[in-house]
Design a protein around this motif. Sequence first.
Motif, PDB file in Angstrom:
ATOM      1  N   CYS A  89       0.753  -1.246   0.059  1.00 59.76           N
ATOM      2  CA  CYS A  89       0.158   0.027  -0.095  1.00 59.76           C
ATOM      3  C   CYS A  89       0.796   1.248   0.066  1.00 59.76           C
ATOM      4  N   ASP A  91      -1.174   4.484  -0.196  1.00 63.45           N
ATOM      5  CA  ASP A  91      -2.212   5.351  -0.144  1.00 63.45           C
ATOM      6  C   ASP A  91      -1.796   6.526   0.364  1.00 63.45           C
ATOM      7  N   CYS A  92      -0.882   6.577   1.431  1.00 58.89           N
ATOM      8  CA  CYS A  92      -0.321   7.718   2.012  1.00 58.89           C
ATOM      9  C   CYS A  92       1.342   7.776   2.031  1.00 58.89           C
ATOM     10  N   LEU A  94       3.291   7.562   4.261  1.00 58.90           N
ATOM     11  CA  LEU A  94       4.063   6.517   5.055  1.00 58.90           C
ATOM     12  C   LEU A  94       4.515   5.288   4.219  1.00 58.90           C
ATOM     13  N   GLY A  95       3.608   5.117   3.323  1.00 62.37           N
ATOM     14  CA  GLY A  95       4.055   3.976   2.514  1.00 62.37           C
ATOM     15  C   GLY A  95       5.396   3.922   1.734  1.00 62.37           C
ATOM     16  N   ARG A  98       8.514   3.124   4.588  1.00 62.87           N
ATOM     17  CA  ARG A  98       8.464   1.970   5.594  1.00 62.87           C
ATOM     18  C   ARG A  98       9.284   0.722   5.199  1.00 62.87           C
ATOM     19  N   LYS A 159      -0.583   1.573   9.535  1.00 61.28           N
ATOM     20  CA  LYS A 159       0.013   0.423   9.414  1.00 61.28           C
ATOM     21  C   LYS A 159       1.572   0.696   9.367  1.00 61.28           C
ATOM     22  N   CYS A 160       1.863   1.886   8.683  1.00 61.74           N
ATOM     23  CA  CYS A 160       3.488   2.218   8.660  1.00 61.74           C
ATOM     24  C   CYS A 160       4.002   2.976   9.518  1.00 61.74           C
ATOM     25  N   CYS A 185      -5.655   5.742   6.301  1.00 55.84           N
ATOM     26  CA  CYS A 185      -5.461   4.451   6.696  1.00 55.84           C
ATOM     27  C   CYS A 185      -6.716   3.818   7.387  1.00 55.84           C
TER      28      CYS A 185
HETATM   29  S1  SF4 Z   1      -0.153   3.787   6.640  1.00 52.52           S
HETATM   30 FE1  SF4 Z   1      -1.905   2.843   5.919  1.00 52.52          FE
HETATM   31  S2  SF4 Z   1      -2.614   4.136   4.222  1.00 52.52           S
HETATM   32 FE2  SF4 Z   1      -0.535   4.680   4.466  1.00 52.52          FE
HETATM   33  S3  SF4 Z   1       0.527   3.335   3.202  1.00 52.52           S
HETATM   34 FE3  SF4 Z   1       0.814   2.422   5.193  1.00 52.52          FE
HETATM   35  S4  SF4 Z   1      -1.134   0.899   4.836  1.00 52.52           S
HETATM   36 FE4  SF4 Z   1      -1.293   2.410   3.230  1.00 52.52          FE
END
Ligand code: SF4
Length: 271
Positions: A89, A91-92, A94-95, A98, A159-160, A185
């Motif tokens: 993912c 989507d934000c 943070l991906g 990580r 999650k990241c 997230c």
């Molecule tokens: S924090 Fe959540 S939304 Fe952002 S990249 Fe990780 S899994 Fe995707």
Amino acid sequence: MKASRFLKVLKLTKTTLSEYKNWGEGEIYKAKKIVNNQTYSSDNDNDKEILQNDISVSEPQAKYSSIQSQPSQDTGKTLEALKEKLKNCKDCPLGEHRLNCVFGEGDSNAKLMFIGEGPGYDEDHQGRPFIGRAGQLLTKIIEAMGYQRQEVYITNIVKCHPMKEANPELRSNDRPPLPEETSKCKKYLDMQIDIIKPKIIITLGAPSSKTLLNSEKTISDLRGEFFTYNGITLMPTYHPAALLRNPSLKKPVWEDMKKVIKFLKEKGFSR
Ligand code: SF4
């Protein structure tokens, strides 16, 4: 009592007694009672007072975000499929940096679900939630409540790993997730909740509590009171990392957990 059952109870009691150093004499006494009786009871006057207080469930403050119901026959497989989907993912932001998407772990049919704020260095490296010092304390809290870590479900609002500097190899590089990250997230957390269908959610710390309750109040104001989120009872409390920084917060957290134990018992959800 059969010998095997007696030995099991003895082992559990021994494990719980090891919490003495961390939780104090009063707390370990109560925890021991939970293990021996599988229910909460106390002879202490203060505890009676706490137990006699009605638990008021506040009106829902959180808006339900509609998500597709997942088939409940095999929650483990459904969770695994979602975990697989999130592995890559982005989507934000943070991906981008990580090492691992830290999805969560535990029983896919858990009655208790703990939601923290986000993975740190250790969690990012190992891909598992709450495995550092704060995680070890959370495990002790869970065990003092009379559960094993694998019997509950543990995850985070993101999650990241939220990092101050975009370098996953730096230690002491954690920061709280930003609102735009939690909002991106949160849909995945909602899916997890919808699959697991816990009887109670315990939010750990301000980011997860404030996000799920759509509140600007401080964690000190929110903690210790029952709310509902998507029809599920929710108890906010302090994050274990805050307890490591300020041990005086252990007492209020234990008070909150006693309310959770009482709730589960009264609703017939205790083990
Ligand atoms: S924090 Fe959540 S939304 Fe952002 S990249 Fe990780 S899994 Fe995707």
